[in-house]
Scaffold this active site. Structure first.
Site, mmCIF file in Angstrom:
data_model
loop_
_atom_site.group_PDB
_atom_site.id
_atom_site.type_symbol
_atom_site.label_atom_id
_atom_site.label_comp_id
_atom_site.label_asym_id
_atom_site.label_seq_id
_atom_site.Cartn_x
_atom_site.Cartn_y
_atom_site.Cartn_z
ATOM 1 N N CYS A 2 54.574 -27.105 -8.075
ATOM 2 C CA CYS A 2 55.253 -28.012 -9.002
ATOM 3 C C CYS A 2 54.316 -29.150 -9.399
ATOM 4 O O CYS A 2 53.422 -29.530 -8.661
ATOM 5 C CB CYS A 2 56.525 -28.619 -8.433
ATOM 6 S SG CYS A 2 57.678 -27.408 -7.803
ATOM 7 N N ARG A 27 50.562 -25.772 -12.461
ATOM 8 C CA ARG A 27 51.109 -25.887 -11.117
ATOM 9 C C ARG A 27 52.444 -25.150 -10.960
ATOM 10 O O ARG A 27 52.973 -25.027 -9.852
ATOM 11 C CB ARG A 27 51.310 -27.355 -10.748
ATOM 12 C CG ARG A 27 50.043 -28.165 -10.796
ATOM 13 C CD ARG A 27 50.319 -29.599 -10.471
ATOM 14 N NE ARG A 27 50.728 -29.741 -9.084
ATOM 15 C CZ ARG A 27 49.919 -29.879 -8.059
ATOM 16 N NH1 ARG A 27 48.613 -29.900 -8.260
ATOM 17 N NH2 ARG A 27 50.374 -30.009 -6.845
ATOM 18 N N TRP A 74 57.728 -24.737 -9.849
ATOM 19 C CA TRP A 74 57.452 -23.400 -9.315
ATOM 20 C C TRP A 74 58.483 -23.204 -8.226
ATOM 21 O O TRP A 74 58.464 -23.876 -7.199
ATOM 22 C CB TRP A 74 56.038 -23.342 -8.751
ATOM 23 C CG TRP A 74 55.626 -21.964 -8.343
ATOM 24 C CD1 TRP A 74 55.173 -20.968 -9.157
ATOM 25 C CD2 TRP A 74 55.614 -21.426 -7.013
ATOM 26 N NE1 TRP A 74 54.895 -19.842 -8.417
ATOM 27 C CE2 TRP A 74 55.154 -20.093 -7.102
ATOM 28 C CE3 TRP A 74 55.959 -21.928 -5.767
ATOM 29 C CZ2 TRP A 74 55.015 -19.273 -5.999
ATOM 30 C CZ3 TRP A 74 55.829 -21.101 -4.661
ATOM 31 C CH2 TRP A 74 55.360 -19.789 -4.783
ATOM 32 N N ASN A 100 57.935 -32.446 -5.498
ATOM 33 C CA ASN A 100 57.014 -31.329 -5.313
ATOM 34 C C ASN A 100 56.824 -31.153 -3.816
ATOM 35 O O ASN A 100 56.332 -32.065 -3.154
ATOM 36 C CB ASN A 100 55.678 -31.661 -5.994
ATOM 37 C CG ASN A 100 54.568 -30.708 -5.599
ATOM 38 O OD1 ASN A 100 54.826 -29.558 -5.271
ATOM 39 N ND2 ASN A 100 53.332 -31.175 -5.634
ATOM 40 N N GLY A 101 57.232 -30.016 -3.287
ATOM 41 C CA GLY A 101 57.087 -29.791 -1.850
ATOM 42 C C GLY A 101 58.300 -29.075 -1.302
ATOM 43 O O GLY A 101 59.090 -28.517 -2.058
ATOM 44 N N GLU A 486 37.526 -9.113 -5.735
ATOM 45 C CA GLU A 486 37.812 -10.161 -6.709
ATOM 46 C C GLU A 486 38.146 -9.557 -8.084
ATOM 47 O O GLU A 486 39.059 -10.012 -8.775
ATOM 48 C CB GLU A 486 36.606 -11.121 -6.788
ATOM 49 C CG GLU A 486 36.667 -12.220 -7.829
ATOM 50 C CD GLU A 486 37.865 -13.156 -7.696
ATOM 51 O OE1 GLU A 486 38.597 -13.080 -6.701
ATOM 52 O OE2 GLU A 486 38.085 -13.943 -8.631
ATOM 53 N N LYS A 490 41.641 -10.151 -10.057
ATOM 54 C CA LYS A 490 41.724 -10.692 -11.428
ATOM 55 C C LYS A 490 42.582 -9.793 -12.293
ATOM 56 O O LYS A 490 43.440 -10.266 -13.033
ATOM 57 C CB LYS A 490 40.332 -10.801 -12.082
ATOM 58 C CG LYS A 490 39.434 -11.929 -11.686
ATOM 59 C CD LYS A 490 39.916 -13.300 -12.000
ATOM 60 C CE LYS A 490 40.797 -13.844 -10.920
ATOM 61 N NZ LYS A 490 40.215 -14.608 -9.868
ATOM 62 N N GLU A 493 46.426 -9.872 -11.246
ATOM 63 C CA GLU A 493 47.190 -11.108 -11.416
ATOM 64 C C GLU A 493 47.421 -11.477 -12.879
ATOM 65 O O GLU A 493 48.419 -12.099 -13.201
ATOM 66 C CB GLU A 493 46.558 -12.279 -10.655
ATOM 67 C CG GLU A 493 45.265 -12.788 -11.232
ATOM 68 C CD GLU A 493 44.701 -13.972 -10.462
ATOM 69 O OE1 GLU A 493 45.466 -14.784 -9.945
ATOM 70 O OE2 GLU A 493 43.462 -14.075 -10.389
ATOM 71 N N HIS A 509 37.903 7.748 2.739
ATOM 72 C CA HIS A 509 38.864 7.660 3.853
ATOM 73 C C HIS A 509 40.292 7.457 3.360
ATOM 74 O O HIS A 509 41.138 7.003 4.113
ATOM 75 C CB HIS A 509 38.450 6.546 4.809
ATOM 76 C CG HIS A 509 37.106 6.765 5.421
ATOM 77 N ND1 HIS A 509 36.876 7.720 6.388
ATOM 78 C CD2 HIS A 509 35.905 6.198 5.152
ATOM 79 C CE1 HIS A 509 35.596 7.713 6.716
ATOM 80 N NE2 HIS A 509 34.984 6.802 5.974
ATOM 81 N N LYS A 608 48.816 -22.479 -10.031
ATOM 82 C CA LYS A 608 47.409 -22.742 -9.743
ATOM 83 C C LYS A 608 47.211 -23.318 -8.352
ATOM 84 O O LYS A 608 46.237 -23.023 -7.681
ATOM 85 C CB LYS A 608 46.890 -23.726 -10.797
ATOM 86 C CG LYS A 608 45.413 -24.043 -10.679
ATOM 87 C CD LYS A 608 44.595 -22.949 -11.282
ATOM 88 C CE LYS A 608 43.115 -23.145 -11.087
ATOM 89 N NZ LYS A 608 42.440 -21.841 -11.046
#
Ligand code: F6R
Length: 613
Positions: A2, A27, A74, A100-101, A486, A490, A493, A509, A608
């Site tokens: 948030c 955020r 968020w 926020n939290g 990575e 990318k 997401e 395997h 983010k």
């Protein structure tokens, strides 16, 4: 996560708040809202969806006010609907809050409030907090700031909050624990925000609230900060170096594309002042200061999440390979809950773009308590992890706004390369010849990154061919195995295509069972000691009708003949190669996401800065 903002001054608050929230949308963007004081009364506008949706409500009503608070959410407690959106009112409607939290003991506080007759509209922990503050106000003769302080003494959890009170258009009360909160000080005006981006165009004077501090912000009384234990604190005003241009899109369609293209500069900025080419030297202040600790360390433990964890994996190859110090790389979220064995002879490196990731922050708090030396590698200056660490080095990549991390990753890898080389030189585990060669090659990296970026048209073409696939495999070996991870992260997401990264040799395997004509595999196949083996892996995939997109070196004549597509990148020492091989993978993901109509800068369900566990 948030984002929170606030304003008190002589400007109209609603446009300042809305512009600020748009800067903080990285955020969280499940819903947003503002509360203002209009003619002594609190008015709230809030809506599910992005800030622009809520902005329409505000534009229609055109409220007048020079004081307000705002929030972009968020979702944690309760789904992302209008009711759960912030700001939240207390039962009497007398106070409004943004938060926020997470209030961990909200259930027990709520139970007590329910018994005292309080009712709740939303499913949020925040509505519980605002009513707890109201309850203190109703039962004591104290000011709002004092009531907030008293209420927070009963709270377990994390918060950055801002509270306003009906009838008082000269105060915002804010408090912080575990979530960031910065106060911008202008002339005759104050701003509050989760980071400085909402107000940097108005002022560069800022006070970062510390843990468990409560501040009264008033035009008449100024800024008064107390701890929740009621100790008066003198505000420490910092001058910020952030520039407004660095947080705008500069003509690019998306922040992500801008940030990918900024990498020659961001890598250069990470190297600046540390790579001293004419003296054949590397100098990192923090390492010089803690040289003995590093050289006597039993091992280095790297803790991080997501992309930063991938940078940590690259670092494991670099530090073990060059400096011969044992390295362990841990997901911060796992590390902190498995009672890790940590001693005073360990160095724990926390890697974090935002410097606010809750799991990483808690991991270093735990390691610090066990006596380890904590080294922070952060991008955001003054962030919580940077401040919690004993020592550290900033990546200096500049603000990264796109949710998918790109330039922060290459900056972290660049910094780790410098750290590994410097430690190796101090330990005498690297030959002078190799040290000098790597210094020369590092110096040339920004130029080679630019050459790699210039191949964008090829990535775009590949994206157009594969944009509709459902699955994709990424393979790499050695130091390019983390690059494969990575690349997969990318793609998944931002385009919502399922992707997996594997060490190339692991394919046989299990993952090889997935290969068919519909499954493309992206392979990092540059010239290294593993080259021949990777070529064999490519042959195995081709034999099963799989499609191959290969990242190869300029002039490669072997893989180009068997792969369906190749992108030829400049040659570089293998140890530095992740800085180049990552680039086409970022670009392919970006173009696929754009072609699929995905929201590249704000992918669904993500944020983010992940300040919740
Ligand atoms: C992926 C991404 C995330 C972050 C992770 C850690 O593109 O951005 O995986 O890397 O949330 O964030 P920081 O580095 O801020 O600790």
């Amino acid at each position: 996560m948030c984002g929170i903002v606030g304003y008190i001054g002589d400007k109209q608050a609603p446009p300042v708040l809305i512009k600020g929230l748009k800067r903080l949308e990285y955020r969280g963007y499940d819903s947003s809202g503002i509360a203002i004081i209009n003619d002594s009364r609190i008015e709230v506008f809030k809506k599910q969806g992005k800030v622009a949706e809520m902005e329409n409500l505000v534009l229609d009503a055109d409220p007048q006010s020079s004081l307000g608070i705002g929030h972009t959410r968020w979702a944690t407690h309760g789904s992302p609907n209008d009711i759960n959106s912030h700001p939240h009112y207390s039962n009497s409607g007398r106070i409004a809050i943004i938060h926020n939290g997470i209030i961990e003991n909200y259930a027990s506080i709520k139970e007590g409030l329910l018994k005292r007759g309080y009712t709740f509209e939303s499913e949020t922990d925040t509505e519980v907090l605002v009513n707890l503050i109201e309850d203190v106000l109703l039962h004591t003769e104290v000011s709002l700031a004092e009531a907030v302080r008293i209420a927070l003494n009963q709270v377990v959890g994390a918060y950055a909050i801002a509270v306003i009170e009906e009838g008082n258009n000269d105060q915002i009360v804010v408090a912080k624990k575990g979530s960031p909160l910065v106060i911008g000080i202008g002339t005759g005006e104050y701003y509050i925000a989760s980071d400085a981006t909402p107000f940097i165009e108005y002022t560069n004077q800022a006070v970062y609230l510390e843990e468990e501090e409560v501040a009264l912000i008033s035009l008449k009384k100024g800024l008064e900060i107390r701890t929740i234990a009621n100790k008066l604190i003198r505000p420490y005003i910092q001058e910020l170096a952030l520039e407004i241009e660095s947080i705008e899109k500069a003509g690019y369609d998306h922040f992500m594309l801008k940030e990918v293209n900024e990498q020659p500069k961001s890598i250069f900025d990470t190297l600046r002042g540390r790579l001293i080419v004419d003296k054949n030297n590397i100098s990192i202040n923090a390492l010089n200061q803690y040289e003995k600790k590093f050289l006597n360390a039993d091992r280095i433990v790297i803790v991080a999440c997501g992309t930063s964890w991938h940078a940590g994996l690259v670092a494991e190859y670099l530090i073990e390979g060059l400096a011969r110090i044992p390295v362990e790389v841990e997901y911060a979220s796992e590390f902190r809950y498995r009672n890790p064995i940590i001693t005073e002879r360990d160095i724990v490196i926390a890697v974090s773009q935002s410097g606010e990731t809750a799991d990483t922050l808690s991991a270093i708090q735990l390691a610090k308590a066990k006596g380890a030396t904590i080294f922070g590698i952060c991008n955001v200056v003054g962030s919580s992890i940077a401040r919690e660490a004993h020592i550290g080095a900033y990546t200096h990549a500049g603000p990264e706004i796109g949710v998918a991390s790109t330039k922060a990753f290459t900056a972290q890898v660049t910094l780790f390369t410098l750290i590994a080389m410097s430690l190796a030189e101090k330990k005498g585990s690297i030959s002078k010849k190799l040290y000098r060669k790597l210094i020369r090659e590092l110096n040339a990296i920004p130029k080679k990154v630019q050459q790699t970026l210039n191949l964008d048209a090829q990535s775009k073409h590949i994206a157009s061919v594969y944009k509709d696939v459902s699955n994709c495999l990424f393979l790499g070996r050695g130091i390019n195995f983390p690059v494969a991870l990575e690349g997969a992260l990318k793609l998944k997401e931002i385009s919502y295509i399922h992707a997996e990264g594997y060490p190339a040799a692991e394919m046989k395997h299990g993952p090889i069972a997935l290969i068919d004509a519909d499954m493309p595999t992206v392979v990092v196949a540059i010239k290294t000691e593993h080259y021949e083996k990777v070529v064999s892996n490519i042959q195995e995939i081709k034999a099963r009708n799989g499609k191959i997109i290969a990242i190869v070196n300029d002039g490669d004549s072997v893989v180009s003949k068997i792969a369906d597509h190749v992108i030829e990148i400049p040659e570089v020492d293998e140890r530095l190669s992740p800085l180049l091989t990552t680039i086409p993978l970022q670009l392919i993901s970006y173009h696929i996401a754009v072609m699929r109509g995905c929201h590249v800068d704000q992918p669904r369900n993500l944020a983010k800065s992940v300040t919740v566990e």
